[in-house]
Write an enzyme that holds these catalytic residues in place. Structure first.
Site, PDB file in Angstrom:
ATOM      1  N   TYR A   1     -11.530   5.225   2.637  1.00  0.00           N
ATOM      2  CA  TYR A   1     -12.614   4.886   3.566  1.00  0.00           C
ATOM      3  C   TYR A   1     -13.660   5.987   3.704  1.00  0.00           C
ATOM      4  O   TYR A   1     -14.677   5.784   4.353  1.00  0.00           O
ATOM      5  CB  TYR A   1     -12.017   4.405   4.906  1.00  0.00           C
TER       6      TYR A   1
ATOM      7  N   ALA B   1      -4.525  -0.642  -2.736  1.00  0.00           N
ATOM      8  CA  ALA B   1      -3.929  -0.140  -1.490  1.00  0.00           C
ATOM      9  C   ALA B   1      -5.016   0.013  -0.430  1.00  0.00           C
ATOM     10  O   ALA B   1      -6.146   0.389  -0.736  1.00  0.00           O
ATOM     11  CB  ALA B   1      -3.266   1.203  -1.753  1.00  0.00           C
ATOM     12  N   LYS B   2      -4.657  -0.271   0.799  1.00  0.00           N
ATOM     13  CA  LYS B   2      -5.573  -0.013   1.911  1.00  0.00           C
ATOM     14  C   LYS B   2      -5.222   1.391   2.408  1.00  0.00           C
ATOM     15  O   LYS B   2      -4.485   1.554   3.393  1.00  0.00           O
ATOM     16  CB  LYS B   2      -5.412  -1.088   2.996  1.00  0.00           C
ATOM     17  N   ALA B   3      -5.690   2.372   1.652  1.00  0.00           N
ATOM     18  CA  ALA B   3      -5.347   3.772   1.918  1.00  0.00           C
ATOM     19  C   ALA B   3      -6.414   4.405   2.798  1.00  0.00           C
ATOM     20  O   ALA B   3      -7.611   4.137   2.626  1.00  0.00           O
ATOM     21  CB  ALA B   3      -5.245   4.537   0.601  1.00  0.00           C
TER      22      ALA B   3
ATOM     23  N   SER C   1       0.852  -1.200   0.000  1.00  0.00           N
ATOM     24  CA  SER C   1       0.000   0.000   0.000  1.00  0.00           C
ATOM     25  C   SER C   1       0.887   1.249   0.000  1.00  0.00           C
ATOM     26  O   SER C   1       0.662   2.186  -0.780  1.00  0.00           O
ATOM     27  CB  SER C   1      -0.910   0.040   1.237  1.00  0.00           C
TER      28      SER C   1
END
Ligand code: PMP
Length: 297
Positions: free
Chosen positions: A160, A154-156, A66
């Site tokens: 969210y 990516a877990k950006a 990420s």
């Protein structure tokens, strides 16, 4: 207010173990203002072989990936991060817990490469009981972001915003959870979990592209392989769900969560007789380090 720490809670913060209540950050950070940061959501379980973090290498490899996709310099190795995580659990006397590593950027109000990068790893108790809730889900009016605009792998942090909007919209409409579509109208995923459905003895899940490549999703695919359950990764429209046999969300926090209905339409099979229930049980056995291979008749 949610309770994530108390006066005795220890977190890892930039090379040191410090009290969560005494840790400080800068209000002019790039992550705070622009959502430019990356994080993970990891769980540990009290297993028959002691406290085990579930798939720490996969989670920390994703965190590193990420950061790389976002252009955030991040030097910690997967091994170091795993060791630190076990330390955080130990120092807080936690077994069944949720771990939250966050890579965030220091003061920089311009839209340029980050100048300082920080890491925190926190953990809090997450009861040992699996939730057996079943969710009333709606097809969300909020789409997943365009994968040509953001690195959806990516877990950006900023991604969210989309998830929070979708959850809020679902709850306002009287549902428990949202199921989001991609920019082409195909089913993508939930705000914080991947999606599977069963039809004619086979499971289906959307391919990578507009979804987070979930570690639980991959575990489900491995379970299918192990138990000889047919599974296909392909695009599908929401209409295909209305004569499905069952459906479920999967994710680190969600584990394998039953979906009761979509837009008010229930499924054809009772959950207990579905492939979803088989996957759910196998998943619980895996995270608890128990053997799970059995014959499906
Ligand atoms: N999709 C989204 C948007 C998520 O936030 C999550 C939770 N991390 C997942 C899927 C499931 O991913 P994982 O199985 O790695 O927890």
């Amino acid at each position: 207010m949610a309770h994530y720490y108390d006066d005795n809670t220890i977190i890892f913060f930039d090379g040191k173990f410090v009290k969560a209540s005494e840790a400080r950050t800068d209000l002019f950070g790039q992550t705070m203002h622009y959502g430019y940061g990356a994080f993970e959501g990891i769980r540990s379980y009290k297993t028959v072989h002691g406290t085990k973090i579930f798939k720490p290498f996969e989670h920390y490899a994703r965190l590193r990936h990420s950061c790389q996709l976002l252009g955030i310099p991040f030097d910690y190795s997967v091994d170091e991060l795993t060791q630190i995580s076990y330390q955080v659990l130990e120092r807080n006397g936690l077994a069944n817990a949720y771990l939250r590593p966050l890579v965030f950027c220091g003061p920089n109000m311009s839209l340029t490469a980050p100048k300082e990068v920080s890491l925190m790893i926190a953990a809090w108790d997450w009861g040992k009981y699996f939730s057996h809730s079943s969710l009333k889900v709606c097809i969300s009016g909020i789409q997943r972001p365009n994968p040509k605009s953001l690195k959806m792998e990516a877990k950006a942090c900023g991604h969210y915003v989309n998830s929070i909007m979708a959850t809020m919209e679902a709850k306002e409409r009287g549902f428990d959870e949202a199921l989001m579509l991609d920019i082409n109208g195909n089913v993508a995923e939930g705000p914080g979990a991947n999606f599977f459905f069963e039809k004619h003895g086979k499971l289906f899940t959307p391919p990578l592209g507009s979804i987070l490549p979930g570690i639980t999703r991959k575990t489900v695919l491995e379970i299918c392989h192990e138990l000889d359950i047919k599974v296909e990764e392909r695009f599908f429209k929401p209409e295909e769900l209305f004569d499905a046999d069952c459906a479920f969300f999967c994710g680190t926090a969600a584990e394998v969560t039953t979906i009761e209905s979509i837009d008010g339409q229930p499924f054809r099979k009772a959950w207990k007789k579905s492939l979803g229930a088989v996957i759910q049980e196998a998943y619980h056995n895996i995270v608890l380090d128990r053997s799970y291979s059995y014959v499906i008749v």
